[in-house]
Design an enzyme around this catalytic site. Sequence first.
Site, PDB file in Angstrom:
ATOM      1  N   ILE A 121       0.839  -1.206   0.000  1.00 43.54           N
ATOM      2  CA  ILE A 121       0.000   0.000   0.000  1.00 43.54           C
ATOM      3  C   ILE A 121       0.871   1.251   0.000  1.00 43.54           C
ATOM      4  CG2 ILE A 121      -1.863   1.222   1.187  1.00 43.54           C
ATOM      5  CD1 ILE A 121      -2.663  -1.482   2.451  1.00 43.54           C
ATOM      6  N   ASP A 137      14.899   0.840  10.478  1.00 42.84           N
ATOM      7  CA  ASP A 137      13.753   0.365  11.244  1.00 42.84           C
ATOM      8  C   ASP A 137      13.086   1.551  11.940  1.00 42.84           C
ATOM      9  OD1 ASP A 137      13.076  -2.697  12.624  1.00 42.84           O
ATOM     10  OD2 ASP A 137      12.174  -0.898  13.491  1.00 42.84           O
ATOM     11  N   ASN A 190      -3.825 -13.807   1.172  1.00 40.49           N
ATOM     12  CA  ASN A 190      -5.047 -13.139   0.719  1.00 40.49           C
ATOM     13  C   ASN A 190      -5.520 -13.714  -0.611  1.00 40.49           C
ATOM     14  OD1 ASN A 190      -4.940 -11.462   2.989  1.00 40.49           O
ATOM     15  ND2 ASN A 190      -3.522 -10.071   1.939  1.00 40.49           N
ATOM     16  N   ASP A 247      12.109   1.957   5.363  1.00 39.70           N
ATOM     17  CA  ASP A 247      11.631   0.576   5.469  1.00 39.70           C
ATOM     18  C   ASP A 247      12.809  -0.294   5.883  1.00 39.70           C
ATOM     19  OD1 ASP A 247       8.945  -0.947   3.810  1.00 39.70           O
ATOM     20  OD2 ASP A 247      10.480  -2.112   4.858  1.00 39.70           O
ATOM     21  N   LYS A 268      -3.626  -3.386  15.792  1.00 37.62           N
ATOM     22  CA  LYS A 268      -4.310  -2.255  15.141  1.00 37.62           C
ATOM     23  C   LYS A 268      -5.256  -1.567  16.124  1.00 37.62           C
ATOM     24  CE  LYS A 268      -2.280  -2.498  11.198  1.00 37.62           C
ATOM     25  NZ  LYS A 268      -1.314  -1.430  10.834  1.00 37.62           N
ATOM     26  N   PHE A 295       2.840   3.278   7.744  1.00 35.59           N
ATOM     27  CA  PHE A 295       2.459   1.998   7.152  1.00 35.59           C
ATOM     28  C   PHE A 295       3.159   0.822   7.811  1.00 35.59           C
ATOM     29  CE2 PHE A 295       1.786   4.854   3.441  1.00 35.59           C
ATOM     30  CZ  PHE A 295       0.501   4.507   3.098  1.00 35.59           C
ATOM     31  N   LYS A 336       1.661  -7.958   9.131  1.00 34.89           N
ATOM     32  CA  LYS A 336       0.228  -8.002   8.837  1.00 34.89           C
ATOM     33  C   LYS A 336      -0.359  -9.373   8.571  1.00 34.89           C
ATOM     34  CE  LYS A 336       0.951  -7.263   3.928  1.00 34.89           C
ATOM     35  NZ  LYS A 336       0.597  -6.539   2.697  1.00 34.89           N
ATOM     36  N   GLY A 344     -13.574 -18.797  12.449  1.00 28.19           N
ATOM     37  CA  GLY A 344     -13.371 -17.356  12.617  1.00 28.19           C
ATOM     38  C   GLY A 344     -13.805 -16.532  11.424  1.00 28.19           C
ATOM     39  N   TYR A 355      -2.578  -9.732  15.431  1.00 29.84           N
ATOM     40  CA  TYR A 355      -2.478  -8.678  14.413  1.00 29.84           C
ATOM     41  C   TYR A 355      -3.583  -7.639  14.620  1.00 29.84           C
ATOM     42  CZ  TYR A 355      -3.483  -6.204  10.132  1.00 29.84           C
ATOM     43  OH  TYR A 355      -3.787  -5.212   9.239  1.00 29.84           O
ATOM     44  N   ASN A 391     -10.192  -4.502   1.829  1.00 33.19           N
ATOM     45  CA  ASN A 391      -9.272  -5.481   1.237  1.00 33.19           C
ATOM     46  C   ASN A 391      -8.583  -4.944  -0.009  1.00 33.19           C
ATOM     47  OD1 ASN A 391     -11.556  -6.839   2.738  1.00 33.19           O
ATOM     48  ND2 ASN A 391     -10.160  -8.561   2.489  1.00 33.19           N
ATOM     49  N   SER A 442      -7.308  -0.814  10.035  1.00 27.16           N
ATOM     50  CA  SER A 442      -7.824  -1.915   9.234  1.00 27.16           C
ATOM     51  C   SER A 442      -9.246  -2.239   9.653  1.00 27.16           C
ATOM     52  CB  SER A 442      -6.938  -3.145   9.458  1.00 27.16           C
ATOM     53  OG  SER A 442      -7.584  -4.316   9.027  1.00 27.16           O
TER      54      SER A 442
END
Lengths: 339, 339
Positions: free
Chosen positions: B14, B60, B200, B33, B154, B82, B86, B295, B150, B180, B126
Site C-alpha cells: 500500500i 527500522d 489473501n 523501510d 491495530k 504503514f 500483517k 473465525g 495482528y 481489502n 484496518s
Amino acid sequence: MAETLLLTGATGYIASHTWVALHQAGYNVVGIDNLCNSNRAVVERLARITGATPNFVEGDVRDRALLDKLFAEHKISGAIHFAALKAVGESVSKPIEYYSNNLNGLLTLCAAMQSANVKQLVFSSSATVYGNPHAVPILEDFPLSATNPYGQTKLMGEQILRDLEISDESWRIGYLRYFNPVGAHESGLIGEDPGGIPNNLMPYVAQVAGGRRQKLSVYGGDYPTVDGTGVRDYIHVCDLADGHVAALKYLREQPRGMTVNLGTGRGYSVLEVVKAYERASGRPVPYEIVARRPGDIASCYADPALARELLGWRAQHDIDRMCEDSWRWQSMNPNGFAG
Amino acid sequence: MAETLLLTGATGYIASHTWVALHQAGYNVVGIDNLCNSNRAVVERLARITGATPNFVEGDVRDRALLDKLFAEHKISGAIHFAALKAVGESVSKPIEYYSNNLNGLLTLCAAMQSANVKQLVFSSSATVYGNPHAVPILEDFPLSATNPYGQTKLMGEQILRDLEISDESWRIGYLRYFNPVGAHESGLIGEDPGGIPNNLMPYVAQVAGGRRQKLSVYGGDYPTVDGTGVRDYIHVCDLADGHVAALKYLREQPRGMTVNLGTGRGYSVLEVVKAYERASGRPVPYEIVARRPGDIASCYADPALARELLGWRAQHDIDRMCEDSWRWQSMNPNGFAG
C-alpha cells in the site's frame, strides 16, 4: 540449589517488599531498575533487612542487550515484572511515555525470556483492569476495560501475555491483579516513597499525620457507602509480597498459569482509614470533604476466594497493622529515601 | 514549497502505491523501510514510475536515533505510518514479534514526532478492528474488537493514538480503516508481492491464473451469500492510495482528525472474484470448495459514506479493473520483485 529470579522495577514499592519475601523464602534475586521512580538507597536498606548483599543492576528493562546479559550470567528460572509507570493522571498527560515504558518493557522482557528459554512469569496487573466494575466484590471473570492510559497498559499487557500463552503453551504466567497496596515492612526501612504530592490515599494521610501536609482533601462525601466516602480494598504490601511467593510456587507446581485478585476482600472508607491512621500514629489527620473526582466510583473491593483456593494465600494484616507499619516508615523516613 | 512527508514501511504494497500518488499530488516523500517484508527493487520501480529519484532510507522505524536524524535533516510536516507486520496466522504464532514491531514502531514514531513538533499523522488501521461485525455495511462507530494479535495491534494502535490526541490537542490524526486492498499500479511495475504462500485471495488467484499454483481452495460454500462463498469489500490499491492524499488534505485544512473506512461499499463473493479474474486474464482459475475456516464471517463490507463526506473521496475502480491491473502485475512479474 536455590532458584534465581529476575525482578524488574526491583527497587519500587511492591518489588522491594517482594524481594524481602523472596529472600526469606530461599530464592536468589537479580533485581533491575532504571531508578526513574525509585531510589538506589533501597538496595542498602534491603541489605540491612536481609543481611545479604542484593544483586542489583541499574538498567532499563527495555535494554534487550542488558537482559540477554543477565540471562546469560545467571541461571534465572523465572521473572516478576514490576517495572512500570503507574500514575494515572500523568498517564493522561504523557501517554506515549506510559505506553512505551509499560508495553515495550514487557515486550522486551518477553522476547529476552523466549530467547533464554525462561518461561515462568508473574505479571503485575491491577484492579484497574476492571474499569468501572458493575458490582462488588469483584471476581476475576468480570468484564475488563480501562479508563486511562495507565489502565490501558495493564489491560494490553494482559492481552499480550495471553496471546503469548496461546502461541507457546510451555509458558506459565501468573496475572496478579493488585488492589490498593499500603503499609510498609515492619522494620521501617523500606516503604512507599512517592515523588511529589502522593497520588494515593495512605501516603497522603501519612504525610498529613507527619506534619508534612496540612490536611487531606476527601473527594466526595455523598457516596452510597457507610459514611459517604469512597470504599477501597487496602492490602498490606507484605501480604501482597507473600502473594508473589505463593504465585511462583503455583507456577512451578501446576501445568498452567492463573489470574487472581490480590486483595483482602474487605473495603474501608476514606474516613475509616483516617480514623485508623489517627489511632496508629496518635496524631490528628485533619480533612475536608470536597467534590467528587470525575471517574471515581463509590466502592471497589476484591473477591479474594480464587487466590485462596489456587495459591493457598490470603491477606493476614488488618487496617490497624497497615497504618502502624505505614506510620513507622513515615516517622523513620519523613522525607522518604532521600532524607 | 512542496510539503515533505515521512512514509514508514515505504516499500510495502500500500505504501509504494501511496508514494506514487503523493508524488503526483506534489509532495516530497522520505521513505523508510527495514525491508523485512518488502524488496529494495521497489525503489527503482518507483523511480521509473515517477521519473524522480526516491528518497529512500533503509532502516527500522523503532530506531529512534534514525528517526531523529530524518526529522532533523528534512523539513517533514507529517507522516504516514504503514510499517507493520500483517499476517494474521503468523501473528498467532509470533505474538511478541507482532506486538513489538507494530506497537513499538508506532510508539517510537510518535515520540520522535513529538520531539520534532510534527503532529500530523495518518495511521494505517484496518477493518480488522471491527472484529466480527454484527451487521453490514460497517459503520465507523461500530463496536471494536480483535480476534488475533495482528488485529489487537491495530486496535491498540488506535487506542494509543486516541490517548495521544487527548494529551495534546495539537495532534491531527487520521485513522484509515482499510478493507481489502487488491490490484496494482497500471504500469505493472509495482504490486503486491507476498512472500511464500499468499494469505489473501487475489494474490493467490493471480498465482493460480499465472500457473504458479494449481488451484484455489475456497473456504466455505454454504455461507448465506449470493453463491455461498464469503463476501468481502475489495478496493483497488490506487484508490486506497488516493484516500491517503485526501486524508492529508483534510488534516491540513481541518482543526481535527478523523476516522474513516476506506472501502468501496460493495462486496464481492470469492466466486465473483474468480470469474472476474478469469475474464481479466483469459486464463482458467480452477478452484475447490473446502470447509469453512474457523473465525471467518459470511460477509464484510464498508459503509464508505463518511470518507466521501469528510474527504470528498470515493473508490473509482471496479472489480474488473482490479483484476486487470492485478493480472498485468502478475504477468510482468511472475515471481514478484525477486524475479
